[in-house]
Write an enzyme that holds these catalytic residues in place. Structure first.
Site, PDB file in Angstrom:
ATOM      1  N   ILE A 134      45.300  60.145  21.761  1.00 57.42           N
ATOM      2  CA  ILE A 134      44.430  59.008  22.068  1.00 57.42           C
ATOM      3  C   ILE A 134      43.329  59.471  23.033  1.00 57.42           C
ATOM      4  O   ILE A 134      43.397  59.222  24.243  1.00 57.42           O
ATOM      5  CB  ILE A 134      45.243  57.827  22.659  1.00 57.42           C
ATOM      6  CG1 ILE A 134      46.385  57.450  21.706  1.00 57.42           C
ATOM      7  CG2 ILE A 134      44.334  56.626  22.910  1.00 57.42           C
ATOM      8  CD1 ILE A 134      47.260  56.306  22.169  1.00 57.42           C
ATOM      9  N   PRO A 135      42.332  60.188  22.495  1.00 60.35           N
ATOM     10  CA  PRO A 135      41.243  60.660  23.359  1.00 60.35           C
ATOM     11  C   PRO A 135      40.449  59.483  23.941  1.00 60.35           C
ATOM     12  O   PRO A 135      40.158  58.526  23.240  1.00 60.35           O
ATOM     13  CB  PRO A 135      40.348  61.483  22.429  1.00 60.35           C
ATOM     14  CG  PRO A 135      41.056  61.592  21.129  1.00 60.35           C
ATOM     15  CD  PRO A 135      42.149  60.585  21.109  1.00 60.35           C
ATOM     16  N   HIS A 136      40.142  59.592  25.228  1.00 53.74           N
ATOM     17  CA  HIS A 136      39.341  58.585  25.907  1.00 53.74           C
ATOM     18  C   HIS A 136      38.678  59.235  27.115  1.00 53.74           C
ATOM     19  O   HIS A 136      39.020  60.348  27.477  1.00 53.74           O
ATOM     20  CB  HIS A 136      40.206  57.382  26.326  1.00 53.74           C
ATOM     21  CG  HIS A 136      41.387  57.753  27.166  1.00 53.74           C
ATOM     22  ND1 HIS A 136      42.517  58.340  26.643  1.00 53.74           N
ATOM     23  CD2 HIS A 136      41.606  57.627  28.493  1.00 53.74           C
ATOM     24  CE1 HIS A 136      43.384  58.557  27.616  1.00 53.74           C
ATOM     25  NE2 HIS A 136      42.857  58.136  28.750  1.00 53.74           N
ATOM     26  N   GLY A 137      37.736  58.528  27.705  1.00 55.43           N
ATOM     27  CA  GLY A 137      36.984  59.098  28.816  1.00 55.43           C
ATOM     28  C   GLY A 137      37.726  59.046  30.140  1.00 55.43           C
ATOM     29  O   GLY A 137      38.769  58.419  30.273  1.00 55.43           O
ATOM     30  N   ARG A 189      38.413  64.585  30.258  1.00 55.76           N
ATOM     31  CA  ARG A 189      39.740  63.961  30.371  1.00 55.76           C
ATOM     32  C   ARG A 189      40.799  64.881  29.767  1.00 55.76           C
ATOM     33  O   ARG A 189      41.873  65.060  30.320  1.00 55.76           O
ATOM     34  CB  ARG A 189      39.730  62.599  29.655  1.00 55.76           C
ATOM     35  CG  ARG A 189      41.086  62.089  29.217  1.00 55.76           C
ATOM     36  CD  ARG A 189      41.984  61.693  30.345  1.00 55.76           C
ATOM     37  NE  ARG A 189      41.523  60.452  30.940  1.00 55.76           N
ATOM     38  CZ  ARG A 189      41.903  60.018  32.134  1.00 55.76           C
ATOM     39  NH1 ARG A 189      42.749  60.702  32.852  1.00 55.76           N
ATOM     40  NH2 ARG A 189      41.439  58.893  32.627  1.00 55.76           N
TER      41      ARG A 189
END
Length: 145
Positions: free
Chosen positions: A62-65, A48
């Site tokens: 805001i790290p997310h997949g 991502r």
């Protein structure tokens, strides 16, 4: 068994990381260790970041997949990593607060909006970055659970 979306156990204070990749891996590892996601989710978080940065401004990322990472999510959850010295997320964007999220179904949208409200105020972000206890950090996010 359903886990709380955010608890003191999901918060790491005074962390130091050298790269955004290391920051994302650490954030993802908290989500893995606490039972929110499968280990493969971390790869999707890094994927991502290559597609588009998760840096949001105000020292926050805001790290997310990716969209196809949903199959790796077991429970909706948030991990918060405080990085007082900051880490460069590219283009001189310094991140001092990492908020890793994993959302089951479409829950991530609601979680994101609650986080966005808190983090839209730079004074809140600086308060979280300067917090000396996990409880103090949690107090900023009372509405998230």
């Amino acid at each position: 068994m359903s886990l709380p979306i955010l608890s003191a156990e999901n918060i790491i204070l005074n962390e130091s990381v050298s790269t955004k990749e290391e920051a994302i891996q650490l954030t993802g590892q908290v989500l893995v260790d606490k039972g929110y996601v499968n280990p493969e989710y971390i790869e999707k978080m890094l994927e991502r970041e290559q597609l588009t940065t998760t840096y949001m401004g105000n020292f926050v990322a805001i790290p997310h997949g990716t969209e196809d990472a949903k199959t790796e999510v077991k429970n909706s959850g948030i991990a918060i990593i405080q990085v007082p010295d900051g880490v460069d997320f590219g283009s001189g964007n310094i991140v001092k607060l990492l908020i890793g999220i994993a959302g089951k179904g479409d829950e991530h949208l609601e979680i994101l909006s609650k986080i966005a409200i808190v983090c839209s105020e730079e004074e809140n972000v600086l308060g979280i970055v300067g917090a000396s206890s996990k409880e103090e950090v949690l107090s900023f996010f009372e509405g998230v659970n």
